[in-house]
Design a protein around this motif. Structure first.
Motif, PDB file in Angstrom:
ATOM      1  N   LEU A 123       0.837  -1.196   0.000  1.00 44.88           N
ATOM      2  CA  LEU A 123       0.000   0.000   0.000  1.00 44.88           C
ATOM      3  C   LEU A 123       0.874   1.249   0.000  1.00 44.88           C
ATOM      4  CD1 LEU A 123      -2.861   1.260   0.279  1.00 44.88           C
ATOM      5  CD2 LEU A 123      -2.526   1.137   2.739  1.00 44.88           C
ATOM      6  N   PRO A 124       1.361   1.659  -1.182  1.00 46.40           N
ATOM      7  CA  PRO A 124       2.084   2.928  -1.237  1.00 46.40           C
ATOM      8  C   PRO A 124       1.073   4.073  -1.244  1.00 46.40           C
ATOM      9  CG  PRO A 124       2.060   1.927  -3.397  1.00 46.40           C
ATOM     10  CD  PRO A 124       1.367   0.974  -2.459  1.00 46.40           C
ATOM     11  N   GLY A 125       1.337   5.107  -0.522  1.00 54.81           N
ATOM     12  CA  GLY A 125       0.418   6.241  -0.509  1.00 54.81           C
ATOM     13  C   GLY A 125      -0.276   6.396   0.821  1.00 54.81           C
ATOM     14  N   ASP A 126      -1.435   6.996   0.810  1.00 52.64           N
ATOM     15  CA  ASP A 126      -2.180   7.368   2.006  1.00 52.64           C
ATOM     16  C   ASP A 126      -2.924   6.167   2.586  1.00 52.64           C
ATOM     17  OD1 ASP A 126      -3.671   8.557   3.982  1.00 52.64           O
ATOM     18  OD2 ASP A 126      -4.506  10.119   2.707  1.00 52.64           O
ATOM     19  N   GLU A 127      -2.418   5.639   3.694  1.00 52.08           N
ATOM     20  CA  GLU A 127      -3.048   4.482   4.333  1.00 52.08           C
ATOM     21  C   GLU A 127      -4.414   4.827   4.918  1.00 52.08           C
ATOM     22  OE1 GLU A 127      -0.524   2.321   6.994  1.00 52.08           O
ATOM     23  OE2 GLU A 127       1.194   2.533   5.648  1.00 52.08           O
ATOM     24  N   GLU A 128      -4.627   6.076   5.264  1.00 53.36           N
ATOM     25  CA  GLU A 128      -5.913   6.501   5.813  1.00 53.36           C
ATOM     26  C   GLU A 128      -7.038   6.286   4.798  1.00 53.36           C
ATOM     27  OE1 GLU A 128      -8.594   8.181   8.644  1.00 53.36           O
ATOM     28  OE2 GLU A 128      -6.676   7.176   8.773  1.00 53.36           O
ATOM     29  N   LEU A 129      -6.773   6.523   3.525  1.00 53.25           N
ATOM     30  CA  LEU A 129      -7.789   6.300   2.489  1.00 53.25           C
ATOM     31  C   LEU A 129      -8.200   4.829   2.426  1.00 53.25           C
ATOM     32  CD1 LEU A 129      -6.515   8.535  -0.423  1.00 53.25           C
ATOM     33  CD2 LEU A 129      -8.455   8.944   1.081  1.00 53.25           C
ATOM     34  N   ALA A 130      -7.234   3.940   2.557  1.00 55.19           N
ATOM     35  CA  ALA A 130      -7.552   2.515   2.542  1.00 55.19           C
ATOM     36  C   ALA A 130      -8.392   2.140   3.761  1.00 55.19           C
ATOM     37  CB  ALA A 130      -6.273   1.693   2.504  1.00 55.19           C
ATOM     38  N   ARG A 131      -8.057   2.704   4.914  1.00 61.03           N
ATOM     39  CA  ARG A 131      -8.815   2.411   6.131  1.00 61.03           C
ATOM     40  C   ARG A 131     -10.257   2.904   5.994  1.00 61.03           C
ATOM     41  NH1 ARG A 131     -10.904   4.740  10.169  1.00 61.03           N
ATOM     42  NH2 ARG A 131     -10.070   6.784   9.679  1.00 61.03           N
ATOM     43  N   VAL A 132     -10.436   4.128   5.543  1.00 65.47           N
ATOM     44  CA  VAL A 132     -11.776   4.690   5.397  1.00 65.47           C
ATOM     45  C   VAL A 132     -12.574   3.881   4.374  1.00 65.47           C
ATOM     46  CG1 VAL A 132     -13.071   6.704   4.572  1.00 65.47           C
ATOM     47  CG2 VAL A 132     -11.149   7.000   6.140  1.00 65.47           C
ATOM     48  N   GLY A 133     -11.933   3.509   3.288  1.00 65.73           N
ATOM     49  CA  GLY A 133     -12.617   2.713   2.271  1.00 65.73           C
ATOM     50  C   GLY A 133     -13.106   1.387   2.819  1.00 65.73           C
ATOM     51  N   ARG A 134     -12.286   0.732   3.614  1.00 63.35           N
ATOM     52  CA  ARG A 134     -12.678  -0.557   4.183  1.00 63.35           C
ATOM     53  C   ARG A 134     -13.797  -0.399   5.204  1.00 63.35           C
ATOM     54  NH1 ARG A 134      -9.429  -5.101   4.113  1.00 63.35           N
ATOM     55  NH2 ARG A 134      -9.761  -5.428   6.323  1.00 63.35           N
ATOM     56  N   GLU A 135     -13.768   0.694   5.970  1.00 64.00           N
ATOM     57  CA  GLU A 135     -14.784   0.896   7.005  1.00 64.00           C
ATOM     58  C   GLU A 135     -16.126   1.351   6.448  1.00 64.00           C
ATOM     59  OE1 GLU A 135     -13.086   3.559   9.856  1.00 64.00           O
ATOM     60  OE2 GLU A 135     -11.705   2.047  10.627  1.00 64.00           O
ATOM     61  N   THR A 136     -16.110   2.033   5.317  1.00 64.91           N
ATOM     62  CA  THR A 136     -17.362   2.594   4.802  1.00 64.91           C
ATOM     63  C   THR A 136     -17.936   1.842   3.604  1.00 64.91           C
ATOM     64  OG1 THR A 136     -16.165   4.165   3.407  1.00 64.91           O
ATOM     65  CG2 THR A 136     -16.781   4.908   5.618  1.00 64.91           C
ATOM     66  N   SER A 137     -17.168   0.931   3.043  1.00 58.62           N
ATOM     67  CA  SER A 137     -17.696   0.186   1.913  1.00 58.62           C
ATOM     68  C   SER A 137     -18.488  -1.011   2.408  1.00 58.62           C
ATOM     69  CB  SER A 137     -16.577  -0.272   0.974  1.00 58.62           C
ATOM     70  OG  SER A 137     -15.749  -1.203   1.637  1.00 58.62           O
ATOM     71  N   GLY A 138     -19.376  -1.444   1.608  1.00 54.75           N
ATOM     72  CA  GLY A 138     -20.172  -2.602   1.973  1.00 54.75           C
ATOM     73  C   GLY A 138     -20.575  -3.374   0.727  1.00 54.75           C
ATOM     74  N   ILE A 139     -20.910  -4.604   0.926  1.00 55.07           N
ATOM     75  CA  ILE A 139     -21.354  -5.451  -0.162  1.00 55.07           C
ATOM     76  C   ILE A 139     -22.815  -5.772   0.097  1.00 55.07           C
ATOM     77  CG2 ILE A 139     -21.077  -7.675  -1.302  1.00 55.07           C
ATOM     78  CD1 ILE A 139     -18.158  -7.571  -0.406  1.00 55.07           C
ATOM     79  N   MET A 140     -23.614  -5.564  -0.920  1.00 53.86           N
ATOM     80  CA  MET A 140     -25.034  -5.874  -0.801  1.00 53.86           C
ATOM     81  C   MET A 140     -25.344  -7.035  -1.720  1.00 53.86           C
ATOM     82  SD  MET A 140     -26.672  -2.100  -0.601  1.00 53.86           S
ATOM     83  CE  MET A 140     -28.228  -2.772  -0.043  1.00 53.86           C
ATOM     84  N   TRP A 141     -25.940  -8.061  -1.191  1.00 55.45           N
ATOM     85  CA  TRP A 141     -26.330  -9.227  -1.980  1.00 55.45           C
ATOM     86  C   TRP A 141     -27.803  -9.109  -2.288  1.00 55.45           C
ATOM     87  CZ3 TRP A 141     -22.248 -12.029  -3.375  1.00 55.45           C
ATOM     88  CH2 TRP A 141     -21.111 -11.955  -2.575  1.00 55.45           C
ATOM     89  N   SER A 142     -28.176  -9.438  -3.491  1.00 53.12           N
ATOM     90  CA  SER A 142     -29.597  -9.382  -3.835  1.00 53.12           C
ATOM     91  C   SER A 142     -30.064 -10.718  -4.392  1.00 53.12           C
ATOM     92  CB  SER A 142     -29.852  -8.302  -4.861  1.00 53.12           C
ATOM     93  OG  SER A 142     -29.063  -8.494  -6.006  1.00 53.12           O
TER      94      SER A 142
END
Length: 58
Positions: free
Chosen positions: A39-58
């Motif tokens: 993970l080169p770059g801003d690790e905070e972006l990766a953390r926020v992405g993991r915490e706020t993303s979600g998978i929705m199954w339909s």
């Protein structure tokens, strides 16, 4: 960074994930920790992405 579809990037990215395809697939799905890939770059972006993303199954 070059992409096949868009050609050379016009601006630098803030962060990126790099690694084996199986790991790159599982990290955003929260199945592996971020430190399983490079993970080169801003690790905070990766953390926020993991915490706020979600998978929705339909």
């Amino acid at each position: 960074m070059d992409t096949e579809r868009d050609g050379p990037a016009s601006e630098p990215v803030d962060t990126e994930l790099a690694g084996a395809a199986d790991r790159l697939h599982l990290v955003p799905l929260n199945r592996l920790p971020v430190d399983a890939v490079t993970l080169p770059g801003d690790e905070e972006l990766a953390r926020v992405g993991r915490e706020t993303s979600g998978i929705m199954w339909s």
